[in-house]
Motif scaffolding. Sequence first.
Motif, PDB file in Angstrom:
ATOM      1  N   UNK A   1       0.878  -1.177   0.000  1.00  0.00           N
ATOM      2  CA  UNK A   1       0.000   0.000   0.000  1.00  0.00           C
ATOM      3  C   UNK A   1       0.915   1.227   0.000  1.00  0.00           C
ATOM      4  N   UNK A   2       0.413   2.304  -0.599  1.00  0.00           N
ATOM      5  CA  UNK A   2       1.187   3.540  -0.632  1.00  0.00           C
ATOM      6  C   UNK A   2       1.626   3.981   0.775  1.00  0.00           C
ATOM      7  N   UNK A   3       0.773   3.687   1.747  1.00  0.00           N
ATOM      8  CA  UNK A   3       1.068   4.081   3.133  1.00  0.00           C
ATOM      9  C   UNK A   3       2.335   3.448   3.688  1.00  0.00           C
ATOM     10  N   UNK A   4       2.761   2.290   3.126  1.00  0.00           N
ATOM     11  CA  UNK A   4       3.981   1.642   3.614  1.00  0.00           C
ATOM     12  C   UNK A   4       5.239   2.267   3.004  1.00  0.00           C
ATOM     13  N   UNK A   5       5.091   2.996   1.875  1.00  0.00           N
ATOM     14  CA  UNK A   5       6.297   3.379   1.137  1.00  0.00           C
ATOM     15  C   UNK A   5       7.085   4.437   1.901  1.00  0.00           C
ATOM     16  N   UNK A   6       8.395   4.345   1.793  1.00  0.00           N
ATOM     17  CA  UNK A   6       9.287   5.239   2.526  1.00  0.00           C
ATOM     18  C   UNK A   6       9.595   4.725   3.918  1.00  0.00           C
TER      19      UNK A   6
ATOM     20  N   UNK B   1      11.363   3.104   6.932  1.00  0.00           N
ATOM     21  CA  UNK B   1      12.740   2.728   7.274  1.00  0.00           C
ATOM     22  C   UNK B   1      12.703   1.385   8.001  1.00  0.00           C
ATOM     23  N   UNK B   2      13.821   0.987   8.591  1.00  0.00           N
ATOM     24  CA  UNK B   2      13.866  -0.357   9.189  1.00  0.00           C
ATOM     25  C   UNK B   2      12.893  -0.477  10.370  1.00  0.00           C
ATOM     26  N   UNK B   3      12.736   0.611  11.126  1.00  0.00           N
ATOM     27  CA  UNK B   3      11.815   0.546  12.277  1.00  0.00           C
ATOM     28  C   UNK B   3      10.369   0.375  11.805  1.00  0.00           C
ATOM     29  N   UNK B   4       9.971   1.214  10.850  1.00  0.00           N
ATOM     30  CA  UNK B   4       8.592   1.133  10.349  1.00  0.00           C
ATOM     31  C   UNK B   4       8.352  -0.219   9.659  1.00  0.00           C
ATOM     32  N   UNK B   5       9.353  -0.694   8.908  1.00  0.00           N
ATOM     33  CA  UNK B   5       9.232  -2.003   8.241  1.00  0.00           C
ATOM     34  C   UNK B   5       9.044  -3.102   9.290  1.00  0.00           C
ATOM     35  N   UNK B   6       9.852  -3.034  10.347  1.00  0.00           N
ATOM     36  CA  UNK B   6       9.786  -4.074  11.381  1.00  0.00           C
ATOM     37  C   UNK B   6       8.454  -4.021  12.120  1.00  0.00           C
ATOM     38  N   UNK B   7       7.978  -2.797  12.397  1.00  0.00           N
ATOM     39  CA  UNK B   7       6.678  -2.653  13.077  1.00  0.00           C
ATOM     40  C   UNK B   7       5.580  -3.288  12.242  1.00  0.00           C
ATOM     41  N   UNK B   8       5.609  -2.987  10.940  1.00  0.00           N
ATOM     42  CA  UNK B   8       4.566  -3.498  10.050  1.00  0.00           C
ATOM     43  C   UNK B   8       4.646  -5.022   9.951  1.00  0.00           C
ATOM     44  N   UNK B   9       5.875  -5.559   9.803  1.00  0.00           N
ATOM     45  CA  UNK B   9       6.017  -7.020   9.701  1.00  0.00           C
ATOM     46  C   UNK B   9       5.582  -7.696  11.000  1.00  0.00           C
TER      47      UNK B   9
ATOM     48  N   UNK C   1       6.184   8.940   7.666  1.00  0.00           N
ATOM     49  CA  UNK C   1       5.832   9.498   8.981  1.00  0.00           C
ATOM     50  C   UNK C   1       6.258   8.602  10.137  1.00  0.00           C
ATOM     51  N   UNK C   2       6.232   7.308   9.899  1.00  0.00           N
ATOM     52  CA  UNK C   2       6.610   6.361  10.964  1.00  0.00           C
ATOM     53  C   UNK C   2       8.088   6.040  10.971  1.00  0.00           C
ATOM     54  N   UNK C   3       8.881   6.777  10.174  1.00  0.00           N
ATOM     55  CA  UNK C   3      10.305   6.452   9.999  1.00  0.00           C
ATOM     56  C   UNK C   3      11.205   7.546  10.561  1.00  0.00           C
ATOM     57  N   UNK C   4      11.818   7.299  11.726  1.00  0.00           N
ATOM     58  CA  UNK C   4      12.694   8.325  12.291  1.00  0.00           C
ATOM     59  C   UNK C   4      13.999   8.528  11.503  1.00  0.00           C
TER      60      UNK C   4
END
Length: 267
Positions: free
Chosen positions: A87-92, A94-102, A224-227
């Motif tokens: 989803x477009x909302x996932x794009x951008x 970083x590793x923290x946001x990717x890990x949270x989503x997974x 937004x979720x990526x520091x």
Amino acid sequence: MSIYVLLKQVPGTSDVKMDEETGTMIRTEHKNVINPLDENALSEAIRIKGAKPEVKVTAISMGPPHAQKALREAIALGADEAVLMSHRGFSGSDTLATSKALAKALMTLAGGRLGKDDLVLCGERATDGETGQVGPMVSAILDVPVVTYVRKIVLKDHYIEAERVVEEGLELIRTSLPAVVTVVKDINQPGFPTLSGKLRAKSKEIPILTPLDLGLSQEDVGLQGSPTRVVKVFRPRLSRDTIMQKQDSSCVAVDSLMSFLEERGII
Ligand SMILES: Cc1cc2nc3c(=O)[nH]c(=O)nc-3n(C[C@H](O)[C@H](O)[C@H](O)COP(=O)(O)OP(=O)(O)OC[C@H]3O[C@@H](n4cnc5c(N)ncnc54)[C@H](O)[C@@H]3O)c2cc1C
């Protein structure tokens, strides 16, 4: 028992290009492959399933729609199910946001929390981002043990023994389940898809999950979720000069080379 394999689609290694303007990776649909270490993770899951047929193997990927191709390959190789988070909302992310989503996807697929015998397998690192952070971060978010750099897994009743590669040799780790394990390439030799696997992969429905499906808000994932902020991306410029010296004897040549290195403060 369920084994979840985190699987990332990456550009073929010689094909990683960065957009110097935006600081993001240029991802095209062409020449994308399953991250090689994730193939090892998947093969390990399939090996375990070979000995314990009741094991269900699910491949999970977060990426653009064309990452479905990698998931179909995973099914052809023997995964039972595959899920794409796209989803477009996932794009951008970083590793923290990717890990949270997974981690959220793992919890959702497992019905709220991982089962007592469940295992999450992933590559030690991906060949594009190459941070090696996602596996350990996912385990921290799920609050389950992690074993990294694993080259052998022995499944026991409710726990595993894992051989972990460290600088000085090997560590033998025993950990309770559920757990996250990141694998190195020595763990196995990935197999090939079977004809029946290929046929199954063709018709298999691959559910697509969005942040909303996972109960994630815009602040949790994506930019937004990526520091982490990529401040600048650049290619190091390498320049080499060649100086040819012709001397009559090797002694003179060596003296000349020594003076040359001394003058430049190299020796
Ligand atoms: C500021 C910033 C902006 C970014 N913007 C973008 C962007 O716009 N688009 C983009 O695509 N990337 C973007 N990235 C890259 C993105 O953060 C990484 O691709 C992602 O976080 C995974 O990190 P990694 O590749 O270092 O994985 P590693 O930690 O090296 O991977 C280890 C293992 O984790 C698993 N894994 C990792 N990523 C995934 C995944 N997506 N799905 C399933 N399993 C996975 C795999 O098993 C893999 O072997 C950005 C990174 C930063 C820092």
